[in-house]
Design a protein around this motif. Structure first.
Motif, PDB file in Angstrom:
ATOM      1  N   LEU A 111     -48.665  18.367  20.799  1.00 24.55           N
ATOM      2  CA  LEU A 111     -48.307  18.095  21.397  1.00 24.55           C
ATOM      3  C   LEU A 111     -47.304  18.774  22.732  1.00 24.55           C
ATOM      4  O   LEU A 111     -46.255  18.693  22.244  1.00 24.55           O
ATOM      5  CB  LEU A 111     -48.492  16.556  21.829  1.00 24.55           C
ATOM      6  N   LEU A 112     -47.737  19.558  23.574  1.00 23.88           N
ATOM      7  CA  LEU A 112     -46.446  20.096  24.731  1.00 23.88           C
ATOM      8  C   LEU A 112     -46.518  19.692  25.934  1.00 23.88           C
ATOM      9  O   LEU A 112     -47.715  18.579  26.187  1.00 23.88           O
ATOM     10  CB  LEU A 112     -47.271  20.849  25.052  1.00 23.88           C
ATOM     11  N   LYS A 113     -45.341  18.770  25.534  1.00 25.42           N
ATOM     12  CA  LYS A 113     -44.434  17.667  27.315  1.00 25.42           C
ATOM     13  C   LYS A 113     -44.888  18.681  28.434  1.00 25.42           C
ATOM     14  O   LYS A 113     -43.439  19.931  27.970  1.00 25.42           O
ATOM     15  CB  LYS A 113     -44.269  17.101  26.746  1.00 25.42           C
ATOM     16  N   TYR A 114     -44.756  18.804  29.710  1.00 21.62           N
ATOM     17  CA  TYR A 114     -44.167  19.019  30.838  1.00 21.62           C
ATOM     18  C   TYR A 114     -43.191  19.104  31.808  1.00 21.62           C
ATOM     19  O   TYR A 114     -44.249  17.376  31.807  1.00 21.62           O
ATOM     20  CB  TYR A 114     -44.619  20.653  31.490  1.00 21.62           C
TER      21      TYR A 114
ATOM     22  N   ILE B 296     -49.906  20.145  34.977  1.00 26.27           N
ATOM     23  CA  ILE B 296     -50.531  19.356  33.839  1.00 26.27           C
ATOM     24  C   ILE B 296     -49.385  19.079  33.609  1.00 26.27           C
ATOM     25  O   ILE B 296     -48.546  20.061  32.659  1.00 26.27           O
ATOM     26  CB  ILE B 296     -51.398  20.381  33.336  1.00 26.27           C
ATOM     27  N   LYS B 297     -48.931  17.362  32.491  1.00 24.61           N
ATOM     28  CA  LYS B 297     -47.984  17.452  32.179  1.00 24.61           C
ATOM     29  C   LYS B 297     -47.857  17.425  30.296  1.00 24.61           C
ATOM     30  O   LYS B 297     -46.811  17.558  29.743  1.00 24.61           O
ATOM     31  CB  LYS B 297     -47.493  16.293  31.909  1.00 24.61           C
TER      32      LYS B 297
ATOM     33  N   ILE C 238     -54.537  15.618  31.857  1.00 27.22           N
ATOM     34  CA  ILE C 238     -54.740  15.797  30.496  1.00 27.22           C
ATOM     35  C   ILE C 238     -55.295  16.678  29.919  1.00 27.22           C
ATOM     36  O   ILE C 238     -56.261  17.443  30.439  1.00 27.22           O
ATOM     37  CB  ILE C 238     -54.393  14.490  29.234  1.00 27.22           C
ATOM     38  N   LEU C 239     -54.846  18.383  29.013  1.00 22.14           N
ATOM     39  CA  LEU C 239     -55.341  19.253  29.106  1.00 22.14           C
ATOM     40  C   LEU C 239     -55.750  19.081  27.535  1.00 22.14           C
ATOM     41  O   LEU C 239     -54.385  19.194  26.970  1.00 22.14           O
ATOM     42  CB  LEU C 239     -54.092  21.051  29.271  1.00 22.14           C
ATOM     43  N   TYR C 240     -56.553  19.436  26.922  1.00 23.92           N
ATOM     44  CA  TYR C 240     -57.132  19.490  25.659  1.00 23.92           C
ATOM     45  C   TYR C 240     -57.875  21.429  24.909  1.00 23.92           C
ATOM     46  O   TYR C 240     -58.425  21.450  25.662  1.00 23.92           O
ATOM     47  CB  TYR C 240     -57.535  18.588  25.245  1.00 23.92           C
ATOM     48  N   VAL C 241     -56.815  21.782  24.351  1.00 24.11           N
ATOM     49  CA  VAL C 241     -57.437  22.787  23.565  1.00 24.11           C
ATOM     50  C   VAL C 241     -57.647  23.252  22.098  1.00 24.11           C
ATOM     51  O   VAL C 241     -57.194  22.812  21.397  1.00 24.11           O
ATOM     52  CB  VAL C 241     -55.933  24.368  23.702  1.00 24.11           C
ATOM     53  N   ILE C 242     -58.641  24.049  22.155  1.00 23.90           N
ATOM     54  CA  ILE C 242     -59.045  24.244  20.869  1.00 23.90           C
ATOM     55  C   ILE C 242     -59.761  25.244  20.239  1.00 23.90           C
ATOM     56  O   ILE C 242     -60.194  25.199  21.317  1.00 23.90           O
ATOM     57  CB  ILE C 242     -60.793  22.351  20.706  1.00 23.90           C
TER      58      ILE C 242
ATOM     59  N   LEU D  18     -49.167  29.332  34.083  1.00 20.98           N
ATOM     60  CA  LEU D  18     -49.918  28.412  34.952  1.00 20.98           C
ATOM     61  C   LEU D  18     -49.847  27.304  34.813  1.00 20.98           C
ATOM     62  O   LEU D  18     -50.376  26.363  35.273  1.00 20.98           O
ATOM     63  CB  LEU D  18     -51.371  29.077  34.523  1.00 20.98           C
ATOM     64  N   ILE D  19     -50.271  26.493  33.413  1.00 24.73           N
ATOM     65  CA  ILE D  19     -50.537  24.952  33.012  1.00 24.73           C
ATOM     66  C   ILE D  19     -49.636  23.815  33.786  1.00 24.73           C
ATOM     67  O   ILE D  19     -49.670  23.205  34.636  1.00 24.73           O
ATOM     68  CB  ILE D  19     -50.488  24.934  31.811  1.00 24.73           C
ATOM     69  N   GLN D  20     -48.273  24.750  33.325  1.00 26.84           N
ATOM     70  CA  GLN D  20     -47.014  24.042  34.461  1.00 26.84           C
ATOM     71  C   GLN D  20     -46.901  23.736  35.638  1.00 26.84           C
ATOM     72  O   GLN D  20     -46.510  22.968  36.266  1.00 26.84           O
ATOM     73  CB  GLN D  20     -45.888  24.562  33.576  1.00 26.84           C
ATOM     74  N   SER D  21     -47.660  24.936  36.190  1.00 24.31           N
ATOM     75  CA  SER D  21     -47.368  25.316  37.849  1.00 24.31           C
ATOM     76  C   SER D  21     -48.545  24.368  38.320  1.00 24.31           C
ATOM     77  O   SER D  21     -47.860  24.223  39.529  1.00 24.31           O
ATOM     78  CB  SER D  21     -47.307  26.588  38.009  1.00 24.31           C
TER      79      SER D  21
END
Length: 127
Positions: free
Chosen positions: A124-127, A110-111, A80-84, A104-107
């Motif tokens: 929230l972004l979901k992939y 990271i979901k 899981i990625l958190y961006v602040i 990049l995150i998707q590749s």
């Protein structure tokens, strides 16, 4: 999972970075989390990295790409990625990853990506 906890950690980490933006008016951090534990953290940087030329036309290290490279591109599956984003006045602001970072995150597998919107909200972004 305690999302507020990781947003607070991300805020503290962002404060350690150099200001970015046209007037150094904000700082941005990204943290990778797995099994409710922070595994890696990074901030925005004006440095570059050759791996980013496949994703960015300007290869500056966004916090998202930096944390992925530091942890290992092939080691991010299921994280899981958190961006602040934190402004000069210490308020949180919109930190939605740019299109290139999203690619990049998707590749790398990271979901879920949680990102700050303001002091009281995240999305929230979901992939």
């Amino acid at each position: 999972m305690n999302h507020k906890k990781f947003l607070e950690i991300g805020k503290m980490i962002a404060k350690t970075g150099n200001g970015v933006g046209s007037k150094n008016n904000f700082r941005l951090s990204a943290i990778l989390v797995k099994k409710n534990r922070m595994r890696e953290a990074a901030v925005n940087s004006r440095k570059t990295h050759p791996l980013l030329s496949n994703f960015y036309s300007f290869p500056f290290l966004h916090a998202e790409s930096s944390v992925i490279i530091k942890h290992g591109i092939s080691n991010c599956e299921g994280y899981i990625l958190y961006v602040i984003r934190i402004l000069k006045n210490n308020n949180l602001a919109l930190a939605k990853p740019c299109f290139a970072c999203q690619k990049l995150i998707q590749s790398v597998g990271i979901k879920r990506v949680y990102y700050s919107i303001n002091n009281d909200e995240y999305n929230l972004l979901k992939y």
